[in-house]
Structure formats: C-alpha cells, structure tokens
Motif scaffolding. Sequence first.
Motif, PDB file in Angstrom:
ATOM      1  N   ASP A 165       0.473  -2.240  -4.677  1.00  0.00           N
ATOM      2  CA  ASP A 165      -0.611  -1.284  -4.443  1.00  0.00           C
ATOM      3  C   ASP A 165      -1.786  -1.650  -5.341  1.00  0.00           C
ATOM      4  OD1 ASP A 165      -0.659   1.704  -2.923  1.00  0.00           O
ATOM      5  OD2 ASP A 165      -2.240   1.366  -4.417  1.00  0.00           O
ATOM      6  N   SER A 166      -2.985  -1.438  -4.796  1.00  0.00           N
ATOM      7  CA  SER A 166      -4.190  -1.851  -5.530  1.00  0.00           C
ATOM      8  C   SER A 166      -4.641  -0.798  -6.544  1.00  0.00           C
ATOM      9  CB  SER A 166      -5.316  -2.154  -4.538  1.00  0.00           C
ATOM     10  OG  SER A 166      -5.482  -1.052  -3.665  1.00  0.00           O
ATOM     11  N   LEU A 167      -3.977   0.339  -6.572  1.00  0.00           N
ATOM     12  CA  LEU A 167      -4.380   1.383  -7.518  1.00  0.00           C
ATOM     13  C   LEU A 167      -3.361   1.479  -8.664  1.00  0.00           C
ATOM     14  CD1 LEU A 167      -6.966   2.946  -7.095  1.00  0.00           C
ATOM     15  CD2 LEU A 167      -5.595   4.953  -6.580  1.00  0.00           C
TER      16      LEU A 167
ATOM     17  N   LEU B  98      -2.766  -8.340   5.889  1.00  0.00           N
ATOM     18  CA  LEU B  98      -2.302  -7.927   4.556  1.00  0.00           C
ATOM     19  C   LEU B  98      -0.790  -8.093   4.406  1.00  0.00           C
ATOM     20  CD1 LEU B  98      -4.287  -4.579   3.998  1.00  0.00           C
ATOM     21  CD2 LEU B  98      -4.987  -6.894   3.473  1.00  0.00           C
TER      22      LEU B  98
ATOM     23  N   ARG C 126      -1.309   4.685  -9.469  1.00  0.00           N
ATOM     24  CA  ARG C 126      -0.152   4.963  -8.597  1.00  0.00           C
ATOM     25  C   ARG C 126       1.030   4.088  -8.994  1.00  0.00           C
ATOM     26  NH1 ARG C 126      -4.014   5.659  -3.507  1.00  0.00           N
ATOM     27  NH2 ARG C 126      -4.659   7.775  -4.000  1.00  0.00           N
TER      28      ARG C 126
ATOM     29  N   PHE D  92       5.654   5.669  -0.358  1.00  0.00           N
ATOM     30  CA  PHE D  92       6.134   5.830   1.018  1.00  0.00           C
ATOM     31  C   PHE D  92       5.769   4.645   1.897  1.00  0.00           C
ATOM     32  CE2 PHE D  92       5.050  10.107  -0.642  1.00  0.00           C
ATOM     33  CZ  PHE D  92       6.351  10.494  -0.912  1.00  0.00           C
TER      34      PHE D  92
ATOM     35  N   GLY E 231      -2.091  -4.829  -7.485  1.00  0.00           N
ATOM     36  CA  GLY E 231      -3.037  -5.833  -6.992  1.00  0.00           C
ATOM     37  C   GLY E 231      -3.339  -5.614  -5.529  1.00  0.00           C
ATOM     38  N   ARG E 232      -4.324  -6.367  -5.040  1.00  0.00           N
ATOM     39  CA  ARG E 232      -4.648  -6.312  -3.620  1.00  0.00           C
ATOM     40  C   ARG E 232      -3.643  -7.193  -2.887  1.00  0.00           C
ATOM     41  NH1 ARG E 232     -10.450  -4.647  -3.182  1.00  0.00           N
ATOM     42  NH2 ARG E 232     -10.272  -5.241  -0.999  1.00  0.00           N
ATOM     43  N   ALA E 233      -3.194  -6.728  -1.759  1.00  0.00           N
ATOM     44  CA  ALA E 233      -2.227  -7.504  -0.966  1.00  0.00           C
ATOM     45  C   ALA E 233      -2.782  -8.905  -0.680  1.00  0.00           C
ATOM     46  CB  ALA E 233      -1.939  -6.772   0.336  1.00  0.00           C
ATOM     47  N   GLU E 234      -4.106  -8.989  -0.463  1.00  0.00           N
ATOM     48  CA  GLU E 234      -4.726 -10.282  -0.143  1.00  0.00           C
ATOM     49  C   GLU E 234      -4.491 -11.298  -1.266  1.00  0.00           C
ATOM     50  OE1 GLU E 234      -6.089  -7.261   0.043  1.00  0.00           O
ATOM     51  OE2 GLU E 234      -7.929  -7.238   1.204  1.00  0.00           O
TER      52      GLU E 234
ATOM     53  N   ARG F  30       2.765   2.006   5.646  1.00  0.00           N
ATOM     54  CA  ARG F  30       2.514   3.258   6.365  1.00  0.00           C
ATOM     55  C   ARG F  30       1.125   3.755   5.998  1.00  0.00           C
ATOM     56  NH1 ARG F  30       5.155   9.259   5.675  1.00  0.00           N
ATOM     57  NH2 ARG F  30       3.667   9.258   3.950  1.00  0.00           N
ATOM     58  N   ALA F  31       0.341   4.044   7.021  1.00  0.00           N
ATOM     59  CA  ALA F  31      -0.976   4.659   6.835  1.00  0.00           C
ATOM     60  C   ALA F  31      -1.871   3.874   5.877  1.00  0.00           C
ATOM     61  CB  ALA F  31      -0.813   6.102   6.331  1.00  0.00           C
ATOM     62  N   VAL F  32      -1.944   2.556   6.051  1.00  0.00           N
ATOM     63  CA  VAL F  32      -2.785   1.753   5.153  1.00  0.00           C
ATOM     64  C   VAL F  32      -4.050   1.278   5.865  1.00  0.00           C
ATOM     65  CG1 VAL F  32      -2.896  -0.295   3.680  1.00  0.00           C
ATOM     66  CG2 VAL F  32      -0.818   1.083   3.727  1.00  0.00           C
TER      67      VAL F  32
ATOM     68  N   GLY G  61       0.837  -1.209   0.000  1.00  0.00           N
ATOM     69  CA  GLY G  61       0.000   0.000   0.000  1.00  0.00           C
ATOM     70  C   GLY G  61       0.862   1.245   0.000  1.00  0.00           C
ATOM     71  N   SER G  62       1.798   1.283  -0.930  1.00  0.00           N
ATOM     72  CA  SER G  62       2.847   2.313  -0.931  1.00  0.00           C
ATOM     73  C   SER G  62       2.357   3.661  -1.446  1.00  0.00           C
ATOM     74  CB  SER G  62       3.989   1.791  -1.808  1.00  0.00           C
ATOM     75  OG  SER G  62       5.130   2.538  -1.642  1.00  0.00           O
ATOM     76  N   GLY G  63       1.226   3.681  -2.147  1.00  0.00           N
ATOM     77  CA  GLY G  63       0.686   4.951  -2.652  1.00  0.00           C
ATOM     78  C   GLY G  63       1.674   5.640  -3.579  1.00  0.00           C
TER      79      GLY G  63
HETATM   80  N1  SAM Z   1       1.848   4.271   2.266  1.00  0.00           N
HETATM   81  C1  SAM Z   1       1.528   5.511   1.579  1.00  0.00           C
HETATM   82  C2  SAM Z   1       1.795   6.706   2.460  1.00  0.00           C
HETATM   83  O1  SAM Z   1       2.085   6.503   3.646  1.00  0.00           O
HETATM   84  O2  SAM Z   1       1.737   7.832   1.963  1.00  0.00           O
HETATM   85  C3  SAM Z   1       0.107   5.512   1.036  1.00  0.00           C
HETATM   86  C4  SAM Z   1      -0.985   5.489   2.053  1.00  0.00           C
HETATM   87  S1  SAM Z   1      -2.585   5.517   1.278  1.00  0.00           S
HETATM   88  C5  SAM Z   1      -3.551   6.175   2.569  1.00  0.00           C
HETATM   89  C6  SAM Z   1      -3.017   3.792   1.253  1.00  0.00           C
HETATM   90  C7  SAM Z   1      -2.561   3.059   0.010  1.00  0.00           C
HETATM   91  O3  SAM Z   1      -2.792   1.664   0.215  1.00  0.00           O
HETATM   92  C8  SAM Z   1      -3.301   3.456  -1.247  1.00  0.00           C
HETATM   93  O4  SAM Z   1      -2.378   3.745  -2.280  1.00  0.00           O
HETATM   94  C9  SAM Z   1      -4.164   2.238  -1.580  1.00  0.00           C
HETATM   95  O5  SAM Z   1      -4.326   2.065  -2.991  1.00  0.00           O
HETATM   96  C10 SAM Z   1      -3.352   1.101  -0.956  1.00  0.00           C
HETATM   97  N2  SAM Z   1      -4.129  -0.057  -0.505  1.00  0.00           N
HETATM   98  C11 SAM Z   1      -5.207  -0.059   0.336  1.00  0.00           C
HETATM   99  N3  SAM Z   1      -5.643  -1.310   0.537  1.00  0.00           N
HETATM  100  C12 SAM Z   1      -4.829  -2.140  -0.176  1.00  0.00           C
HETATM  101  C13 SAM Z   1      -4.768  -3.560  -0.369  1.00  0.00           C
HETATM  102  N4  SAM Z   1      -5.644  -4.371   0.194  1.00  0.00           N
HETATM  103  N5  SAM Z   1      -3.794  -4.037  -1.155  1.00  0.00           N
HETATM  104  C14 SAM Z   1      -2.899  -3.218  -1.752  1.00  0.00           C
HETATM  105  N6  SAM Z   1      -2.906  -1.881  -1.606  1.00  0.00           N
HETATM  106  C15 SAM Z   1      -3.857  -1.342  -0.827  1.00  0.00           C
END
Ligand code: SAM
Length: 248
Positions: free
Chosen positions: A110-112, A168, A115, A92, A136-139, A157-159, A87-89
């Motif tokens: 990351d699922s998006l 996850l 990004r 980070f 993809g989704r971490a799951e 961080r912040a996921v 979930g690196s966005g």
């Molecule tokens: N880690 C970064 C930061 O600290 O700035 C991004 C935080 S952002 C709030 C959460 C990120 O997690 C998003 O980019 C989202 O697409 C990703 N994410 C959320 N659930 C996820 C999952 N199940 N699998 C993969 N990525 C996921």
Amino acid sequence: MSENDSSKSASLAEILIRLTAEKGLALNQRQMEQFDLYYRELVEWNEKMNLTGITDRDQVYIKHFYDSLSLAFFEDLSSVETLADIGSGAGFPGIPLKIAFPHLKLTIVDSLNKRIGFLRHLADTLGLEGVTLVHGRAEDIARLTEHRDRYDAVTARAVARLAVLNELCLPFVKVGGWFAAMKGAAVAEETAEAGVSIRELGAELAGTHSFRLPMEDAERYMVMLRKIKSTPKKYPRKAGLPVKQPLL
Ligand code: SAM
C-alpha cells in the motif's frame, strides 16, 4: 465491552460462521476471536486516521469481512501458497483471507505508510505469522525481483478500474497464477475496455464471479484473470502513469 456489545458480537460471530459455512468455509473460535479483535482495532485506529467509512459492527462484518472472504467461495485458497494484496488499505481482502487460511504467505502493498503502520500493529495483535507489509506504489514494488512474477495469487478490492488495476497487479502474478479484481459495481463495461491491458500484460480472462452480499442485498463481482506469460519488462510504467494513461 458492555454486556450488550458482547452479546451483539456473539450473534454477529454466529451469523458470520453460518454464512461462511453455507459456502463451505469453516471458521473456528480462534478465527472468530481474531475477527472480533480486528473489528475493535479498526474502529479504535479509525479515530486517529482514515481507515474506513464503515464502523458499524454489522456492516464491518458483512461489507468488509464477509466480502473479503467471498473469494474463497469461488477459488481454492488451500492450494495457494503466496498471496499479494495490492492497495489493501485497512487490510481488505488480505487480512480476512489470512485469518481464514493461516497457511497463506501474505504480502500487502500500500502506498500509504500510515495504513501499513496500522496493519503492522494489527498483524502483531492478532498473532498473524507470515505477513509481509510493503510500503510503496505498486508500480515501483512490482519492478523488484523479489516481487515480480512471484505470487500464486493476487487480489485487489476497490483500488482502480480494471484497465488500471491490471498494470498495477498482473506484474506480481507468476505464470500460471491468477489475479482477482474484487468490485462492487457492474463489471461488464470495465472488462470490455480492459482487453488491451489483459493481453499486453500477459494474461487472459478466466471468468467473472458474482454474488449478493447477505443482509445488504448488494451485488458483488470478481473478475478472474490468469497469467499465461511473463509481463513484458516495460510494465508497469512509471508510478502514476497507469492511472493517467490507462492501457486502452
Ligand atoms: N482494498 C481496500 C478495501 O477494499 O477496503 C482499500 C481500498 S482504498 C479505496 C485504496 C487503497 O489503495 C488505499 O489504501 C491506497 O493507499 C492504495 N493505493 C492506491 N493506489 C496505489 C498504488 N499505486 N500502489 C499501492 N497502493 C495504492
């Protein structure tokens, strides 16, 4: 860049060098150039897609770059070979850590996809080698053999809250490796409710680090978990379930 901008970036670079040096992390000129480019690409791409709410240069350097690097103030990253950031966005903490420790083999999930597209462009622009970007989704990704129980270290961080994050992230960690959950809010409550997930997924609590973010004077936390046995095959559950029904 105007003269004003370049003198501002020079002083911020000096501040980042000083602050990280105080914590024993030496950043060279090439690495500072990579952070400068990272900042510029982040702000430019942020106009086209939602990458971050923070675009002020000072804040990006402290709240994103310094905060991401803070993991290295507590853990020895020179002995880590493979790192997965879930979930690196906008990258980070994975990308700043890769800049500071170029030997790392970094995998980002990351699922998006947008990004991931940004990160692909960023890795090319910064000349980063050994970065694997997975959409993809971490799951789902944690079920693939090439990612399961594979990584020396995993970060997020912040996921999500810890009980969710554990499901996850812990499946990616190899036995003997660690997972760092980096958080901006007090973690006592989250840690207290995460006992079941920690045990179920094969880990133990190794401790919590905390520090104050310079200039912002904000508290930051890192919950450290050590993987002590393989994660049972039934985890992670189907995509979405860890959030909907956390292991409590
Ligand atoms: N880690 C970064 C930061 O600290 O700035 C991004 C935080 S952002 C709030 C959460 C990120 O997690 C998003 O980019 C989202 O697409 C990703 N994410 C959320 N659930 C996820 C999952 N199940 N699998 C993969 N990525 C996921």
